[in-house]
Structure formats: C-alpha cells, structure tokens
Design an enzyme around this catalytic site. Sequence first.
Site, mmCIF file in Angstrom:
data_model
loop_
_atom_site.group_PDB
_atom_site.id
_atom_site.type_symbol
_atom_site.label_atom_id
_atom_site.label_comp_id
_atom_site.label_asym_id
_atom_site.label_seq_id
_atom_site.Cartn_x
_atom_site.Cartn_y
_atom_site.Cartn_z
ATOM 1 N N LYS A 111 -12.812 -28.899 38.595
ATOM 2 C CA LYS A 111 -13.938 -28.747 37.672
ATOM 3 C C LYS A 111 -13.920 -27.396 36.993
ATOM 4 C CE LYS A 111 -17.167 -32.198 39.309
ATOM 5 N NZ LYS A 111 -18.472 -32.535 39.818
ATOM 6 N N LYS A 194 -8.979 -40.687 38.182
ATOM 7 C CA LYS A 194 -10.077 -41.568 38.621
ATOM 8 C C LYS A 194 -11.077 -41.767 37.481
ATOM 9 C CE LYS A 194 -13.197 -38.099 40.342
ATOM 10 N NZ LYS A 194 -13.982 -37.426 41.285
ATOM 11 N N LYS A 197 -17.425 -39.742 35.253
ATOM 12 C CA LYS A 197 -18.466 -39.489 34.246
ATOM 13 C C LYS A 197 -18.045 -38.385 33.297
ATOM 14 C CE LYS A 197 -21.928 -40.424 37.741
ATOM 15 N NZ LYS A 197 -22.747 -39.789 38.758
HETATM 16 P P1 TYM Z 1 -20.858 -38.672 42.353
HETATM 17 O O1 TYM Z 1 -22.238 -38.642 41.768
HETATM 18 O O2 TYM Z 1 -19.742 -38.126 41.543
HETATM 19 O O3 TYM Z 1 -20.454 -40.161 42.739
HETATM 20 C C1 TYM Z 1 -21.291 -41.011 43.499
HETATM 21 C C2 TYM Z 1 -20.433 -41.894 44.403
HETATM 22 O O4 TYM Z 1 -19.487 -42.635 43.613
HETATM 23 C C3 TYM Z 1 -18.173 -42.480 44.144
HETATM 24 N N1 TYM Z 1 -17.195 -42.506 43.048
HETATM 25 C C4 TYM Z 1 -16.131 -43.322 43.002
HETATM 26 N N2 TYM Z 1 -15.684 -44.260 43.853
HETATM 27 C C5 TYM Z 1 -14.558 -44.943 43.502
HETATM 28 N N3 TYM Z 1 -13.876 -44.713 42.348
HETATM 29 C C6 TYM Z 1 -14.283 -43.775 41.467
HETATM 30 N N4 TYM Z 1 -13.620 -43.578 40.339
HETATM 31 C C7 TYM Z 1 -15.464 -43.025 41.788
HETATM 32 N N5 TYM Z 1 -16.144 -42.035 41.150
HETATM 33 C C8 TYM Z 1 -17.190 -41.731 41.938
HETATM 34 C C9 TYM Z 1 -18.194 -41.117 44.826
HETATM 35 O O5 TYM Z 1 -17.189 -41.034 45.804
HETATM 36 C C10 TYM Z 1 -19.592 -41.082 45.404
HETATM 37 O O6 TYM Z 1 -19.624 -41.726 46.663
HETATM 38 N N6 TYM Z 1 -20.792 -34.814 45.546
HETATM 39 C C11 TYM Z 1 -21.274 -36.193 45.358
HETATM 40 C C12 TYM Z 1 -22.770 -36.349 45.477
HETATM 41 C C13 TYM Z 1 -23.360 -35.918 46.766
HETATM 42 C C14 TYM Z 1 -23.226 -36.591 48.028
HETATM 43 C C15 TYM Z 1 -24.042 -35.853 48.937
HETATM 44 C C16 TYM Z 1 -22.524 -37.716 48.444
HETATM 45 C C17 TYM Z 1 -24.183 -34.855 46.966
HETATM 46 N N7 TYM Z 1 -24.601 -34.812 48.249
HETATM 47 C C18 TYM Z 1 -24.143 -36.242 50.281
HETATM 48 C C19 TYM Z 1 -22.603 -38.099 49.776
HETATM 49 C C20 TYM Z 1 -23.416 -37.365 50.677
HETATM 50 C C21 TYM Z 1 -20.887 -36.623 43.955
HETATM 51 O O7 TYM Z 1 -20.762 -35.826 43.063
HETATM 52 O O8 TYM Z 1 -20.868 -37.979 43.787
#
Ligand code: TYM
Length: 328
Positions: A111, A194, A197
């Site tokens: 990032k 991947k 967003k």
């Molecule tokens: P975030 O908001 O980017 O994504 C949310 C969830 O979607 C999954 N994900 C994917 N899975 C498969 N293929 C993809 N291309 C893909 N893109 C996203 C992510 O693995 C996630 O499960 N850091 C985290 C948010 C967070 C969090 C937490 C998660 C903050 N605190 C505590 C678990 C527990 C994030 O940015 O997810």
Amino acid sequence: MTRVLSCIQPTGDVHLGNYLGALRNWVSGQHDAEVFHGIVDLHALTVTEAPEVLGKATLSLAAMLFAVGLDPDVATVFVQSHVTEHSQLGWMMECTVSYGELSRMTQFKDKSAKREAEFISAGLFTYPALQAADILLYDTDEVPVGDDQRQHIEITRDIAIRFNHRFGDTFVLPKAVTPKSGARVMDLQDPTSKMSKSATTDSGLISLLDEPAAVLKKFKRAVTDSDSEVRYDRAEKPGVSNLLEILAACTGETAEALATRYSQYGPLKTDAGEAVVELLRPIQARYHELMTDRGELQSLLRKGAGKARVVAAATLARAQANAGLLPA
Ligand code: TYM
C-alpha cells in the site's frame, strides 16, 4: 461456544472477492457460533476520504452485510468507532508489537508503495495493531477471512502470545479460517493480482451491485491466455483457473472437476458470468430494499454496538488490569 469475529472496511463497493473469500462464510457460520462482525471505519481513515464519504459508505456496507444474509437477531454487526474499546486496546497493541514486525507486513509495503507520491499515514503502518485489538477484544477463536489476511492473523497471534507472556493469561489465540474455493479471487483483467477495491480500473472487478449485463460483459472480456486448454493450474494458467475457481465457489463443485467439462474458454466465461449473476440477484434485491429505511439500519447498528461493547469492555478491563494500569 466458538467465538467468531471478522471485519470489513467501508471503502469502495463490496466485491466478489469479499463475498466469496469472507462474507459467505460469515453468513454460513452464524448459527453454529457466537459471531461478531465489524465495519471498520477507523481502519478506513488510514487512507483519507472526503468526510461526507465515510458515513455513507458505512451505512451502505451495513445494508450489504444484512443483504448477504447476516441476521441481526443472531449476528452482532457493529461499527468499529461506536465501540471505543477498539481504539483503547489498539494503543496497548501498538506497545506490544515491534517496529520491525510492522515493517515486514506485506500489506503495508504494497500500500505504501502504491501511494508513493501521496501522504502515507502512520496509521497505515500501525494498522495491524488496531486489527489485533479488533480480534482479541472478543476472545475470538476463529477469524473467517480471505487469504490476504493471513499475515494479519499471524501477527495478532504473535502479539497475543507476547502480551500473555509479559502480563499473564489475557487473550485467546485466534486462528484464520479460509474457504476451499474463493479464498483469493483474482482481478478478471489482471489474474495475477487479487480483486481489490483499490484497483485502478473496475473492468476486472465485480461489484456485488453490478447490473447483470455488466457482470456478463466483464466475464466475457476476462483475460485468459493464448492456448486453449481448460485446466486448473494457478501458476501456469491464472486467468482460466480464476474463472474455474469462481464457478466452483458458486456451484459447490471443485475447480478440477469443472475443468474436465470444458474444452473452450468461451462457454466457461459464460457459465461463470451467469452463475455470478444468479448469486447476486437476491442480494441486490434485498440491498435496495434495506437502503429504503436508513433509520432502521442505524438502529440495528446501535443495537449491535451495545452488544459488542459488553464483551469488548470486559476484555479491555482485563488487559488494563493485567498490564498494571491504575484502576480509575
Ligand atoms: P477488507 O475490507 O480488505 O476485506 C474484507 C474481507 O474480504 C476478503 N477479501 C478477499 N477474499 C478473497 N479474494 C479477494 N480478492 C479478496 N479481497 C478481500 C479479505 O480477506 C477480508 O476477509 N484488514 C481487513 C479488515 C479488518 C479485519 C479485522 C478482518 C480489520 N480488522 C479483524 C478480520 C478481523 C481488511 O482490510 O479487509
């Protein structure tokens, strides 16, 4: 009873990767465990948005979480900033993780590299400490996530182990849970990255709110390769394998079994596109209905925050007492 927690950031539209990698497991797991799901708006602050964007995105994401099937009577859905214990424990986690550990996080490296010419907040660097607080506050056993979050769950375990070692048994050690198919959905235009967003164009990204015609068109134009063999091989055939895996996640079959049924790319693209359209149809209908009553959504979030706070406050108090902070 098993305790489950997972969260999602209110940045951009929820996409197919989020759904297949994470949200679907949140829904299927809600009746077998005690589940908490956070909309992590404080994490979204690490990359600045105009102030009018974040609140709206938070409410829309809440509608989407209920639309995909989280039941507010069963699952605790809350907004991170409404439960102030997250920030409070977040600081203690920052003091438990090292600069070196944070420097090794691939998400920070990626990032910050992408934002090279822009402002890189310290929050982007310390992000995993807040994420550790999100997880540890709920005495979480399992964290259902996509593959990209594994490193974040690993560092959470390391932080918990270190804190427990320093201050005595305080936190439960969580483990990541990923789905068989769909743990890493790739960009349809660039199948070695991947689906994300933060992609520069949206032609490789399927938003859960995309119209059927747009979904079909994106699948039709999906990048594959120059030979014509349908085979599941992530390394050699990333585009075709991604289509097979998406179709597998939609149908419940394995990507390998599906591969034997196709001899050309065209029909595979059509079938994957149509399966996704059918998957999204009921979700979109519920989403639009839920968005007509924003007052009700806010009230559900208030209720969720109330339930989350009870658990989070008890864990924070335990951590503060064990670390030796003078009681107020
Ligand atoms: P975030 O908001 O980017 O994504 C949310 C969830 O979607 C999954 N994900 C994917 N899975 C498969 N293929 C993809 N291309 C893909 N893109 C996203 C992510 O693995 C996630 O499960 N850091 C985290 C948010 C967070 C969090 C937490 C998660 C903050 N605190 C505590 C678990 C527990 C994030 O940015 O997810």
